[in-house]
Motif scaffolding. Structure first.
Motif, PDB file in Angstrom:
ATOM      1  N   GLU A  59       4.041  -4.694   8.424  1.00  0.00           N
ATOM      2  CA  GLU A  59       4.600  -5.971   7.976  1.00  0.00           C
ATOM      3  C   GLU A  59       5.134  -5.893   6.554  1.00  0.00           C
ATOM      4  O   GLU A  59       5.333  -6.920   5.897  1.00  0.00           O
ATOM      5  CB  GLU A  59       3.518  -7.064   8.063  1.00  0.00           C
ATOM      6  CG  GLU A  59       2.875  -7.214   9.428  1.00  0.00           C
ATOM      7  CD  GLU A  59       3.889  -7.577  10.504  1.00  0.00           C
ATOM      8  OE1 GLU A  59       4.834  -8.327  10.176  1.00  0.00           O
ATOM      9  OE2 GLU A  59       3.735  -7.119  11.651  1.00  0.00           O
ATOM     10  N   LEU A  60       5.393  -4.700   6.061  1.00  0.00           N
ATOM     11  CA  LEU A  60       5.778  -4.522   4.662  1.00  0.00           C
ATOM     12  C   LEU A  60       7.121  -5.156   4.331  1.00  0.00           C
ATOM     13  O   LEU A  60       7.304  -5.709   3.255  1.00  0.00           O
ATOM     14  CB  LEU A  60       5.821  -3.024   4.326  1.00  0.00           C
ATOM     15  CG  LEU A  60       6.181  -2.651   2.894  1.00  0.00           C
ATOM     16  CD1 LEU A  60       5.143  -3.212   1.923  1.00  0.00           C
ATOM     17  CD2 LEU A  60       6.286  -1.129   2.738  1.00  0.00           C
ATOM     18  N   GLY A  61       8.074  -5.075   5.240  1.00  0.00           N
ATOM     19  CA  GLY A  61       9.414  -5.571   4.935  1.00  0.00           C
ATOM     20  C   GLY A  61      10.254  -4.491   4.286  1.00  0.00           C
ATOM     21  O   GLY A  61       9.838  -3.328   4.191  1.00  0.00           O
ATOM     22  N   TYR A  94      12.627  -6.111  -2.784  1.00  0.00           N
ATOM     23  CA  TYR A  94      12.197  -4.910  -2.067  1.00  0.00           C
ATOM     24  C   TYR A  94      10.815  -4.463  -2.533  1.00  0.00           C
ATOM     25  O   TYR A  94      10.502  -4.519  -3.728  1.00  0.00           O
ATOM     26  CB  TYR A  94      13.192  -3.763  -2.287  1.00  0.00           C
ATOM     27  CG  TYR A  94      14.467  -3.944  -1.511  1.00  0.00           C
ATOM     28  CD1 TYR A  94      14.682  -3.272  -0.312  1.00  0.00           C
ATOM     29  CD2 TYR A  94      15.451  -4.829  -1.951  1.00  0.00           C
ATOM     30  CE1 TYR A  94      15.846  -3.459   0.415  1.00  0.00           C
ATOM     31  CE2 TYR A  94      16.613  -5.019  -1.232  1.00  0.00           C
ATOM     32  CZ  TYR A  94      16.806  -4.336  -0.049  1.00  0.00           C
ATOM     33  OH  TYR A  94      17.950  -4.537   0.677  1.00  0.00           O
ATOM     34  N   ALA A  95      10.012  -4.027  -1.596  1.00  0.00           N
ATOM     35  CA  ALA A  95       8.758  -3.372  -1.956  1.00  0.00           C
ATOM     36  C   ALA A  95       9.075  -2.003  -2.527  1.00  0.00           C
ATOM     37  O   ALA A  95      10.094  -1.399  -2.200  1.00  0.00           O
ATOM     38  CB  ALA A  95       7.863  -3.230  -0.727  1.00  0.00           C
ATOM     39  N   THR A 118       5.836  -6.207  -4.258  1.00  0.00           N
ATOM     40  CA  THR A 118       4.800  -5.453  -3.557  1.00  0.00           C
ATOM     41  C   THR A 118       4.855  -3.999  -3.999  1.00  0.00           C
ATOM     42  O   THR A 118       5.886  -3.341  -3.882  1.00  0.00           O
ATOM     43  CB  THR A 118       4.995  -5.527  -2.033  1.00  0.00           C
ATOM     44  OG1 THR A 118       4.975  -6.904  -1.628  1.00  0.00           O
ATOM     45  CG2 THR A 118       3.894  -4.784  -1.304  1.00  0.00           C
ATOM     46  N   SER A 119       3.753  -3.503  -4.503  1.00  0.00           N
ATOM     47  CA  SER A 119       3.659  -2.153  -5.053  1.00  0.00           C
ATOM     48  C   SER A 119       2.780  -1.309  -4.137  1.00  0.00           C
ATOM     49  O   SER A 119       1.581  -1.558  -4.000  1.00  0.00           O
ATOM     50  CB  SER A 119       3.052  -2.222  -6.466  1.00  0.00           C
ATOM     51  OG  SER A 119       2.825  -0.939  -6.991  1.00  0.00           O
ATOM     52  N   VAL A 120       3.388  -0.306  -3.507  1.00  0.00           N
ATOM     53  CA  VAL A 120       2.699   0.499  -2.493  1.00  0.00           C
ATOM     54  C   VAL A 120       2.494   1.918  -2.998  1.00  0.00           C
ATOM     55  O   VAL A 120       3.391   2.515  -3.608  1.00  0.00           O
ATOM     56  CB  VAL A 120       3.513   0.533  -1.184  1.00  0.00           C
ATOM     57  CG1 VAL A 120       2.794   1.357  -0.118  1.00  0.00           C
ATOM     58  CG2 VAL A 120       3.784  -0.881  -0.680  1.00  0.00           C
ATOM     59  N   GLY A 121       1.316   2.467  -2.755  1.00  0.00           N
ATOM     60  CA  GLY A 121       1.028   3.849  -3.105  1.00  0.00           C
ATOM     61  C   GLY A 121       0.531   4.614  -1.895  1.00  0.00           C
ATOM     62  O   GLY A 121      -0.456   4.211  -1.270  1.00  0.00           O
ATOM     63  N   LEU A 122       1.232   5.696  -1.566  1.00  0.00           N
ATOM     64  CA  LEU A 122       0.809   6.563  -0.459  1.00  0.00           C
ATOM     65  C   LEU A 122       0.273   7.843  -1.074  1.00  0.00           C
ATOM     66  O   LEU A 122       1.014   8.777  -1.370  1.00  0.00           O
ATOM     67  CB  LEU A 122       1.994   6.849   0.478  1.00  0.00           C
ATOM     68  CG  LEU A 122       2.722   5.626   1.045  1.00  0.00           C
ATOM     69  CD1 LEU A 122       3.834   6.066   1.991  1.00  0.00           C
ATOM     70  CD2 LEU A 122       1.751   4.683   1.746  1.00  0.00           C
ATOM     71  N   GLY A 123      -1.036   7.894  -1.267  1.00  0.00           N
ATOM     72  CA  GLY A 123      -1.663   9.029  -1.930  1.00  0.00           C
ATOM     73  C   GLY A 123      -1.918  10.178  -0.975  1.00  0.00           C
ATOM     74  O   GLY A 123      -1.764  10.057   0.245  1.00  0.00           O
ATOM     75  N   TYR A 155       9.192   3.784   6.388  1.00  0.00           N
ATOM     76  CA  TYR A 155       9.142   2.460   5.768  1.00  0.00           C
ATOM     77  C   TYR A 155      10.023   2.323   4.526  1.00  0.00           C
ATOM     78  O   TYR A 155      10.132   1.227   3.973  1.00  0.00           O
ATOM     79  CB  TYR A 155       7.691   2.096   5.457  1.00  0.00           C
ATOM     80  CG  TYR A 155       6.891   1.913   6.724  1.00  0.00           C
ATOM     81  CD1 TYR A 155       7.067   0.783   7.520  1.00  0.00           C
ATOM     82  CD2 TYR A 155       6.009   2.897   7.169  1.00  0.00           C
ATOM     83  CE1 TYR A 155       6.377   0.635   8.707  1.00  0.00           C
ATOM     84  CE2 TYR A 155       5.302   2.741   8.352  1.00  0.00           C
ATOM     85  CZ  TYR A 155       5.487   1.608   9.118  1.00  0.00           C
ATOM     86  OH  TYR A 155       4.810   1.457  10.297  1.00  0.00           O
ATOM     87  N   SER A 156      10.681   3.387   4.088  1.00  0.00           N
ATOM     88  CA  SER A 156      11.644   3.293   2.998  1.00  0.00           C
ATOM     89  C   SER A 156      13.052   3.236   3.565  1.00  0.00           C
ATOM     90  O   SER A 156      13.352   3.893   4.559  1.00  0.00           O
ATOM     91  CB  SER A 156      11.528   4.513   2.064  1.00  0.00           C
ATOM     92  OG  SER A 156      10.274   4.568   1.444  1.00  0.00           O
ATOM     93  N   ARG A 157      13.915   2.481   2.898  1.00  0.00           N
ATOM     94  CA  ARG A 157      15.314   2.399   3.324  1.00  0.00           C
ATOM     95  C   ARG A 157      16.215   3.209   2.400  1.00  0.00           C
ATOM     96  O   ARG A 157      17.440   3.168   2.523  1.00  0.00           O
ATOM     97  CB  ARG A 157      15.758   0.947   3.359  1.00  0.00           C
ATOM     98  CG  ARG A 157      15.003   0.120   4.389  1.00  0.00           C
ATOM     99  CD  ARG A 157      15.631  -1.224   4.581  1.00  0.00           C
ATOM    100  NE  ARG A 157      14.926  -2.004   5.590  1.00  0.00           N
ATOM    101  CZ  ARG A 157      15.322  -3.211   5.990  1.00  0.00           C
ATOM    102  NH1 ARG A 157      16.407  -3.751   5.461  1.00  0.00           N
ATOM    103  NH2 ARG A 157      14.632  -3.865   6.895  1.00  0.00           N
ATOM    104  N   GLY A 158      15.629   3.927   1.498  1.00  0.00           N
ATOM    105  CA  GLY A 158      16.370   4.775   0.580  1.00  0.00           C
ATOM    106  C   GLY A 158      15.417   5.288  -0.483  1.00  0.00           C
ATOM    107  O   GLY A 158      14.276   4.825  -0.581  1.00  0.00           O
ATOM    108  N   PHE A 159      15.886   6.255  -1.266  1.00  0.00           N
ATOM    109  CA  PHE A 159      15.057   6.844  -2.315  1.00  0.00           C
ATOM    110  C   PHE A 159      15.758   6.770  -3.662  1.00  0.00           C
ATOM    111  O   PHE A 159      16.963   7.014  -3.759  1.00  0.00           O
ATOM    112  CB  PHE A 159      14.761   8.321  -2.025  1.00  0.00           C
ATOM    113  CG  PHE A 159      13.774   8.561  -0.897  1.00  0.00           C
ATOM    114  CD1 PHE A 159      12.899   7.592  -0.465  1.00  0.00           C
ATOM    115  CD2 PHE A 159      13.732   9.807  -0.275  1.00  0.00           C
ATOM    116  CE1 PHE A 159      11.999   7.833   0.558  1.00  0.00           C
ATOM    117  CE2 PHE A 159      12.841  10.066   0.747  1.00  0.00           C
ATOM    118  CZ  PHE A 159      11.964   9.070   1.163  1.00  0.00           C
TER     119      PHE A 159
END
Length: 245
Positions: A59-61, A94-95, A118-123, A155-159
């Motif tokens: 549900e991140l968007g 954008y998150a 929204t701040s997401v961290g994928l460790g 879940y990312s739409r670009g970098f």
């Protein structure tokens, strides 16, 4: 005597734990033959990481991944650029997804957090890092790199990519490969730091392209600038044409 540093083993924090990581033990061919009997159980653990990741981010968007070195000091200009990028992306709705570590990752998470985004961290489980930075709102700590990479791209739409080392280069070239092979589409990549990235781009153009190993369209996937605002505008411009909600 200084306090012992701990680290994460997947989602679990431990101190005085063994020096190896789950990924290392999975990939190590020089180990006892009992791995044949334990690998089926590892598949269940891998499956659980995918389930946890999909569940946490479903549900991140719309989100943009921001990459850069964990070794970037807080007083370095790149830190300020990463923080600015995180803020601008959050203000645009954008998150922001990073690797959740220190340095440029921390800066991007901080910028997003300060802007109310929204701040997401994928460790990732590493022997020399103790976990996610304090600016992460939604955090997942993975055991396996390939599961983590799937979450970044899904879940990312670009970098937006700032100066970084091996890990940053790994994510950058993985993204280029996925776009080149049409595994993902509408996936803009902006590089911040003309002086830092120009040598790499020159080598790709003058050696790899000249030798016919890539095409000009592959190089055209990379947008290079020193301007954070320009980099963010580039990755977001593609999203305006994207029909996804």
């Amino acid at each position: 005597m200084s306090r012992l540093r701990g680290r994460f083993t997947g989602p679990v924090f431990t101190r005085r734990s063994e020096a190896t990581t789950t990924d290392q033990r999975l990939l190590d061919s020089h180990q006892p033959s009992d791995w044949v009997h334990t690998d089926p159980w590892r598949v269940m653990r891998i499956q659980s990481e995918f389930v946890e990741g999909f569940g946490a981010l479903a549900e991140l968007g719309p989100a943009i991944g921001v990459f850069g070195s964990a070794r970037t000091a807080a007083d370095h200009p790149t830190y300020a650029q990463a923080e600015r990028a995180g803020r601008l992306l959050a203000e645009a709705g954008y998150a922001v997804i990073t690797g959740g570590g220190p340095g440029a990752m921390e800066a991007a998470n901080k910028g997003a957090c300060d802007a109310g985004g929204t701040s997401v961290g994928l460790g990732i489980e590493l022997p020399f890092e103790a976990g996610l930075n304090e600016w992460v709102d939604v955090g997942i700590n993975f055991r396996y790199f390939f599961v983590r990479k799937t979450m970044f791209v899904k879940y990312s739409r670009g970098f937006v990519v700032l100066p970084g080392g091996v890990g940053t280069l790994d994510e950058l070239f993985e993204a280029i490969t996925l776009v080149q092979t049409q595994k993902v589409t509408r996936f803009p990549i902006a590089l911040i730091g003309v002086d830092y990235w120009s040598g790499l781009l020159s080598w790709l153009r003058e050696t790899v392209l000249a030798d016919g190993k890539i095409s000009q369209t592959d190089l055209d996937l990379l947008f290079l600038t020193d301007d954070v605002e320009e980099a963010v505008r580039h990755v977001l411009a593609v999203q305006e044409e994207d029909p996804r909600p």
